[in-house]
Design an enzyme around this catalytic site. Structure first.
Site, mmCIF file in Angstrom:
data_model
loop_
_atom_site.group_PDB
_atom_site.id
_atom_site.type_symbol
_atom_site.label_atom_id
_atom_site.label_comp_id
_atom_site.label_asym_id
_atom_site.label_seq_id
_atom_site.Cartn_x
_atom_site.Cartn_y
_atom_site.Cartn_z
ATOM 1 N N HIS A 100 18.571 -37.748 0.161
ATOM 2 C CA HIS A 100 19.234 -38.918 -0.440
ATOM 3 C C HIS A 100 18.692 -40.224 0.135
ATOM 4 C CE1 HIS A 100 22.587 -37.008 -2.650
ATOM 5 N NE2 HIS A 100 22.514 -36.073 -1.727
ATOM 6 N N CYS A 103 19.009 -34.991 -5.499
ATOM 7 C CA CYS A 103 19.960 -33.920 -5.179
ATOM 8 C C CYS A 103 20.403 -33.208 -6.456
ATOM 9 C CB CYS A 103 21.124 -34.497 -4.366
ATOM 10 S SG CYS A 103 22.087 -33.232 -3.535
ATOM 11 N N GLU A 108 19.099 -43.112 -1.044
ATOM 12 C CA GLU A 108 20.087 -44.186 -1.242
ATOM 13 C C GLU A 108 21.143 -44.204 -0.136
ATOM 14 O OE1 GLU A 108 20.196 -41.295 -2.587
ATOM 15 O OE2 GLU A 108 22.203 -40.660 -3.168
#
Lengths: 80, 230
Positions: free
Chosen positions: B203, B86, B205
């Site tokens: 993302h 990002c 994660e």
């Protein structure tokens, strides 16, 4: 002396913000708004006293930070 | 060696990615403040998401010139894997470690939702736990994710197999409707020519643990953990 820098999107790079402004202006009944391109304007106060040295310094600033030359052009004006 | 996560003023995914890395590798990463000029010994560097420097000037532009980025650039050029997620992708692009730029979303809206991604390269250190063509579901959350590169650069990316992820529908079809931000060629992530630097807007994660509602992002961290343990 002072540097005035205009940073604009290159031709052919889509400018959705400009397009939104154009639509808003048309919505406000401003006729004949054919295209809007949005950019940035930056003023820098410089200690330099030589116009050409100042211009070269500001061009270096534009290349390294102020503009991203993948999508942006810059135009420098040096005023006393 | 542990991984290193770079922390800028305005980073907000640094802890999330640290949790994912620790879960995969069993070791917490070193958190490295942007004012540092040297990196600890590490076999993986992560530039996390967030809003470094408030997105002033252009997203990632200020962070790209912070002191630690000189060390990150040197290590990237020496072959250390560098993952930018990002805002991290925006920073790596502004730092010149990846080609192109992330522009304002074509919709002008901040887009925050899960998207489907097609794995275009399963042979990188980041994606080796996925299979070619696999479809992942992970979130995006960005205002400036509209990937742009000039035609020559785009051609080089395509010829060199540097497109790592594309936005797609649930069936893996790359369509305009599946493109959340107007990115050219539906590009969601790219690698550099050497393949050791990956930038991606989604993302992984944020969906790397069942408690978060999904685990499609976890294999990236598993693969990285195995690579840096080897």
């Amino acid at each position: 002396m002072k540097a005035r820098i205009h940073i604009t999107l290159k031709n052919g790079v889509l400018d959705p913000q400009g397009k939104a402004i154009q639509q808003a202006l048309t919505g406000l009944a401003f006729d004949g708004v054919e295209e809007v391109r949005q950019g940035k304007y930056i003023e820098i106060e410089l200690a330099a006293s030589d116009t050409e040295a100042a211009r070269a310094q500001v061009a270096d600033m534009c290349e390294k930070l102020l503009a991203n030359t993948v999508i942006e052009n810059y135009d420098i004006e040096i005023v006393a | 060696m542990p991984a290193a996560v770079i922390v800028f003023p305005g980073s907000n995914c640094d802890r999330d990615v640290a949790v994912a890395l620790e879960a995969a590798s069993g070791r917490p990463p070193a958190m490295v403040w942007h004012q540092e000029s040297a990196l600890p010994p590490s076999d993986l560097i992560v530039v996390p998401g967030g809003f470094s420097y408030g997105d002033y000037l252009r997203s990632g532009a200020m962070a790209a010139h912070s002191p630690i980025m000189r060390a990150v650039t040197a290590r990237a050029n020496a072959g250390t894997p560098v993952l930018g997620i990002c805002n991290g992708f925006q920073i790596l692009a502004e730092a010149g470690l990846l080609p192109g730029i992330l522009m304002r979303n074509a919709s002008l809206k901040f887009v925050c939702r899960d998207v489907d991604l097609r794995v275009e390269r399963a042979d990188t250190v980041f994606t080796s736990a996925y299979t070619q063509g696999e479809v992942l579901r992970v979130p995006v959350a960005h205002h400036d994710g509209n990937y742009f590169a000039d035609p020559d650069t785009l051609q080089r990316l395509q010829d060199g197999g540097q497109i790592a992820f594309r936005y797609c529908d649930a069936g893996g079809n790359v369509t305009a409707a599946a493109n959340p931000n107007g990115s050219i060629e539906n590009i969601a992530g790219i690698v550099n020519a050497a393949g050791n630097v990956l930038g991606m807007m989604p993302h992984p994660e944020r969906l790397a643990d069942p408690l978060l509602g999904g685990t499609d992002g976890a294999p990236m961290f598993t693969a990285l953990a195995e690579a840096i343990a080897a």
